[in-house]
Design a protein around this motif. Structure first.
Motif, PDB file in Angstrom:
ATOM      1  N   THR A 132       0.833  -1.189   0.000  1.00  0.00           N
ATOM      2  CA  THR A 132       0.000   0.000   0.000  1.00  0.00           C
ATOM      3  C   THR A 132       0.874   1.247   0.000  1.00  0.00           C
ATOM      4  OG1 THR A 132      -1.568  -1.249   1.324  1.00  0.00           O
ATOM      5  CG2 THR A 132      -1.946   1.114   1.124  1.00  0.00           C
ATOM      6  N   ILE A 133       0.816   1.987  -1.093  1.00  0.00           N
ATOM      7  CA  ILE A 133       1.545   3.248  -1.230  1.00  0.00           C
ATOM      8  C   ILE A 133       0.683   4.362  -0.656  1.00  0.00           C
ATOM      9  CG2 ILE A 133       2.155   4.954  -3.010  1.00  0.00           C
ATOM     10  CD1 ILE A 133       3.344   2.745  -4.627  1.00  0.00           C
ATOM     11  N   GLU A 134       1.325   5.441  -0.212  1.00  0.00           N
ATOM     12  CA  GLU A 134       0.623   6.573   0.420  1.00  0.00           C
ATOM     13  C   GLU A 134       0.761   7.784  -0.474  1.00  0.00           C
ATOM     14  OE1 GLU A 134       2.978   7.970   3.637  1.00  0.00           O
ATOM     15  OE2 GLU A 134       4.789   7.270   2.682  1.00  0.00           O
ATOM     16  N   ASN A 135      -0.260   8.092  -1.230  1.00  0.00           N
ATOM     17  CA  ASN A 135      -0.167   9.203  -2.186  1.00  0.00           C
ATOM     18  C   ASN A 135      -0.766  10.489  -1.631  1.00  0.00           C
ATOM     19  OD1 ASN A 135       1.157   7.901  -4.259  1.00  0.00           O
ATOM     20  ND2 ASN A 135      -0.725   7.245  -5.275  1.00  0.00           N
ATOM     21  N   THR A 136      -0.009  11.577  -1.791  1.00  0.00           N
ATOM     22  CA  THR A 136      -0.582  12.905  -1.526  1.00  0.00           C
ATOM     23  C   THR A 136      -1.118  13.446  -2.859  1.00  0.00           C
ATOM     24  OG1 THR A 136       1.478  14.045  -2.018  1.00  0.00           O
ATOM     25  CG2 THR A 136       1.148  13.349   0.267  1.00  0.00           C
ATOM     26  N   PRO A 137      -1.893  14.534  -2.816  1.00  0.00           N
ATOM     27  CA  PRO A 137      -2.463  15.052  -4.070  1.00  0.00           C
ATOM     28  C   PRO A 137      -1.394  15.413  -5.108  1.00  0.00           C
ATOM     29  CG  PRO A 137      -3.587  16.008  -2.184  1.00  0.00           C
ATOM     30  CD  PRO A 137      -2.443  15.206  -1.636  1.00  0.00           C
TER      31      PRO A 137
END
Lengths: 376, 470
Positions: free
Chosen positions: A312-317
């Protein structure tokens, strides 16, 4: 019986991924013995479930200087951790199948050269000569010789083990439940391990919880715009040595590296959005990776795949990390949202956070990584 | 235009054949999938038949069942591997006769088992093999695995294999049964009532071994295989009640081949990928899917029968197959009114076979001592050459779960995909960290479940789209 145990720590790090482990490591080197809380085990999430690329090229300009500084740290870590993390500066090739992609890469290379990163543009002929294993579909690419790879299963853990040897307290299977704040300042972290609840009194918290950061931050009234995204990697059988570089193509939607034991790891790259905490391996994604792999490296066409994994990657906008304090919550620092770049950037993030805590100021500017940039 | 398949049965052994037959006879459109060219699974291809020349009762029973399956109109997808699955009841298949993926309303898993390996000093020497490998050599190649053969393990299948080897001309130096069956066996004699076929087969094997003076020792087991480049002998020892070798009882025995028959591990990876809940049942071989009275797992429309849902033998697999076949067909509206009655009529057989299964488990489940034979330098994961010392080092660094030890050591990441070693690694971790196997945890199965090439992996959705057009 529900007795709460009480301990204290100068700093509590929430999250045992590469950012948390690197922070614990550099803090311990600076003489600060942090306590690190990890809900499962060290390096179990995206830090240990990625393609293993340590790359400076093709970065957002805000991240470039950090990536370049991080590579210097990686080079040092190779010999300093007392554990072989399989770090290898084998280079990185970003390939193109269209003239438009070549133009984009060329423009990027000019900016990179300006910023002091040595990259080379390769035309079709150079690509054939330097990387003959690549498919005919590529018309060229961009190469960075100082980029490389490391073993994601080992590097984050090795940082954590080294931190522990230097005196840090590493607490696996311990989930941070709540950050206690009194009079506008952090006072403690409430956590839960298999034997029950415990209170860690501390004036400082570094919150490096990856995609799980928003939930806990929200209990402090802090909104952190991070979306979990699934990433999948498929692994071939052990093969004879084929290549050293980390290679990727957004046109084919895949990237690959060959691990030291000979297995080729192929992951999905590019714009695919799969926003979920689900870590099962979707059959459709395996299909896309298989097709991309066959186009990228024709020699793989008749090779067996053995394993897959998902993380699970954590993407910001804007796909750039957050490293920031929060007004009204003294002692609370967020270091999350690395958007799939945390493996490479982990060491420099740990180093800068350490400087910030110990010396009051980081040696590189962190204004670009403010949380407030999303609140406009 | 082909009507869509309603039920896919995975595995064409006794359980799968019975399930396919029952479902097809009830009127469902059934496809039967198996890796092998011939249906029958391991049970219906008993090696001795090849040497007898005439059909054994098993063989006649298998051939008859297969004929009825064909007559009932079951689609036969031979040489097809179910390499992946998803919780949406999708199966991905690799084979020339099958679509590359399918999402049927019901799936019956009859996936059987793989053999349980045991790690002891010397177990990776050429000449050490599983009992099943020896059977395959006999059956497919008409070859004896060696000249002087030692059989170690547990359970009556050892006797059957020993008798077959003797009849084929091998010198079986001894058969070592780990369980104290003569002490424990009397309490279970009642379960043999009605199991006449088994009694006769056992007696016949026994007579063959007796007439060739093959030593049969109970409460004995292997401690080490000896030899430089090839097995030259074995160190054997008497076992205590926990199957721990008794110090001082060791003997040397000369042999060139050692066959390991320490039982089976249910193959449950497909059930797990389909979303079935698992439960830890050591007496059934380890992790098995939970099932309701109709043998449906917790995943709707997914049934599991036979050894792959808990070791119980061919007769239990067949009656379970019939029940699941009837129930799955009824769930799709085929003879739903009479299904309960038909299943009711099968319950006495099911009860009898479950009793036999209980007796078998009580007698022949290996004790914990079997997992203590490895030494530091003993390899646990053959593909990646990971020793017990490597596991110990990972634990010293703080690892205490199956997943962590795998990550740090690479143990279980090789070509066997963990089938040979994951239980060996799990036992080693449990012992070293003083945890239960449940605490050590299991590594999540992921597609591809078998080594699978890109051309197969790359056409999952193409086939699914085609499927939906039908």
């Amino acid at each position: 019986m529900n007795t709460q145990r009480k301990v204290n720590a100068p700093v509590v790090i929430i999250g045992g991924g590469i950012v948390g482990c690197a922070t614990a490591y550099y803090l311990a080197q600076a003489g600060v013995q942090a306590t690190l809380l990890e809900k499962s085990v060290l390096g179990n999430e995206a830090s240990g479930r990625n393609g293993g690329g340590v790359r400076q090229q093709c970065r957002d300009r805000r991240e470039r200087a950090l990536a370049m500084a991080s590579v210097k740290l990686w080079v040092a870590l190779r010999t300093k951790l007392g554990f072989d993390i399989e770090y290898n500066q084998g280079g990185n090739i970003r390939m193109a199948t269209t003239e438009q992609r070549m133009d984009d890469l060329r423009r990027e290379s000019e900016e990179e050269l300006q910023d002091g990163l040595a990259v080379e543009m390769w035309d079709r002929e150079t690509l054939r000569r330097r990387a003959p294993y690549l498919g005919e579909v590529f018309i060229g690419g961009k190469y960075c010789a100082t980029d490389g790879t490391a073993n994601p299963l080992l590097a984050p853990r090795a940082l954590g083990w080294a931190a522990k040897r230097l005196g840090a307290t590493i607490m696996p299977r311990t989930e941070a439940l709540h950050v206690q704040v009194q009079a506008g300042h952090v006072t403690a972290v409430i956590a839960k391990d298999p034997t029950g609840e415990l209170v860690i009194e501390t004036p400082r918290v570094i919150h490096a919880g990856g995609p799980w950061t928003p939930q806990l931050a929200q209990t402090l009234g802090v909104t952190v715009p991070i979306v979990p995204t699934r990433s999948v990697v498929a692994v071939t059988q052990r093969l004879p040595h084929l290549f050293d570089e980390f290679i990727s193509s957004h046109d084919l939607g895949v990237y690959a590296r060959q691990a030291r034991e000979g297995h080729v790891h192929v992951g999905g790259a590019g714009a695919e959005h799969d926003d979920t905490f689900d870590q099962t391996t979707p059959l459709g994604t395996i299909e896309k990776i298989a097709r991309g792999a066959a186009g990228m490296i024709p020699a793989l066409r008749h090779v067996n795949f053995l394993r897959t994994w998902a993380g699970t990657i954590e993407n910001t906008p804007d796909k750039v990390a957050i490293m920031d304090t929060v007004d009204g919550i003294g002692g609370y620092i967020i270091a999350a949202g690395f958007s799939g770049h945390g493996f490479c950037l982990g060491p420099i993030a740990g180093k800068l956070l350490t400087e910030w805590l110990v010396e009051g100021e980081a040696s590189m500017p962190l204004e670009q990584f403010r949380l407030t940039r999303f609140q406009k | 235009m082909t009507e869509p398949i309603e039920i896919v049965v995975v595995g064409a052994g006794p359980g799968g054949l019975s399930a396919a037959l029952a479902a097809a006879q009830a009127g469902a459109r059934v496809a039967l999938v198996d890796n092998n060219r011939q249906p029958g699974g391991q049970y219906f291809r008993q090696p001795a038949r090849e040497f007898r020349g005439a059909a054994s009762p098993h063989q006649r029973q298998g051939a008859d069942l297969w004929q009825r399956v064909q007559a009932a109109g079951v689609h036969w997808w031979a040489e097809t591997t179910a390499w992946g699955a998803a919780e949406t009841r999708v199966l991905t298949l690799a084979g020339n006769h099958a679509p590359s993926s399918i999402q049927p309303p019901a799936i019956i898993l009859a996936t059987g088992t793989y053999e349980r390996t045991v790690a002891f000093p010397g177990w990776t020497l050429p000449g050490v093999m599983t009992a099943g490998a020896a059977q395959t050599l006999l059956k497919e190649q008409h070859l004896l695995p060696g000249k002087k053969i030692l059989l170690v393990g547990t359970g009556p299948l050892q006797l059957v294999l020993a008798a077959e080897l003797v009849r084929a001309g091998a010198h079986v130096v001894a058969v070592l049964e780990g369980a104290p069956i003569f002490q424990k066996g009397a309490a279970h004699l009642g379960s043999l009532w009605g199991q006449w076929e088994r009694v006769v087969e056992g007696a016949s094997s026994w007579l063959t071994l007796a007439s060739h003076a093959v030593p049969y020792r109970t409460s004995w087991g292997i401690v080490a295989a000896n030899g430089n480049r090839q097995v030259a002998g074995a160190t054997i020892a008497r076992l205590d009640a926990a199957w721990q070798p008794v110090a001082g009882s060791e003997e040397q025995i000369a042999c060139d081949t050692i066959c390991l028959g320490y039982g089976f591990i249910p193959f449950t990876a497909l059930a797990q990928l389909l979303g079935a809940q698992m439960t830890w049942q050591p007496e059934l071989g380890g992790d098995v899917p939970t099932r309701d009275a109709n043998l449906q797992t917790s995943a709707p429309g997914v049934y599991a029968v036979g050894d792959g849902a808990g070791i119980g033998g061919a007769a239990l697999a067949q009656v379970e197959g019939e029940i699941a076949g009837i129930a799955a067909a009824a769930q799709l509206g085929h003879h739903a009114d009479t299904a309960a009655q038909k299943i009711q009529a099968l319950l006495p057989r099911l009860t009898r076979e479950r009793q036999f299964q209980k007796m078998y488990a009580a007698l022949f489940t290996p004790g914990a001592g079997l997992d203590t034979l490895a030494r530091d330098e003993t390899i646990l994961c053959r593909c990646e050459e990971i020793t017990q010392a490597d596991v110990r080092r990972a634990i010293a660094l703080g690892a205490n779960s199956a997943g962590e030890v795998k990550s740090i050591t690479r143990g279980g990441m090789g070509d066997c995909q963990g089938r040979m070693c994951s239980h060996l690694l799990a036992h080693a971790i449990a012992r070293e960290t003083q945890q239960t196997l449940a605490q050590v945890g299991r590594v999540r199965p992921r597609p591809p479940l078998f080594p699978t090439p890109i051309p197969v992996l790359g056409q999952v959705q193409a086939a699914r789209a085609e499927e939906s057009l039908r």
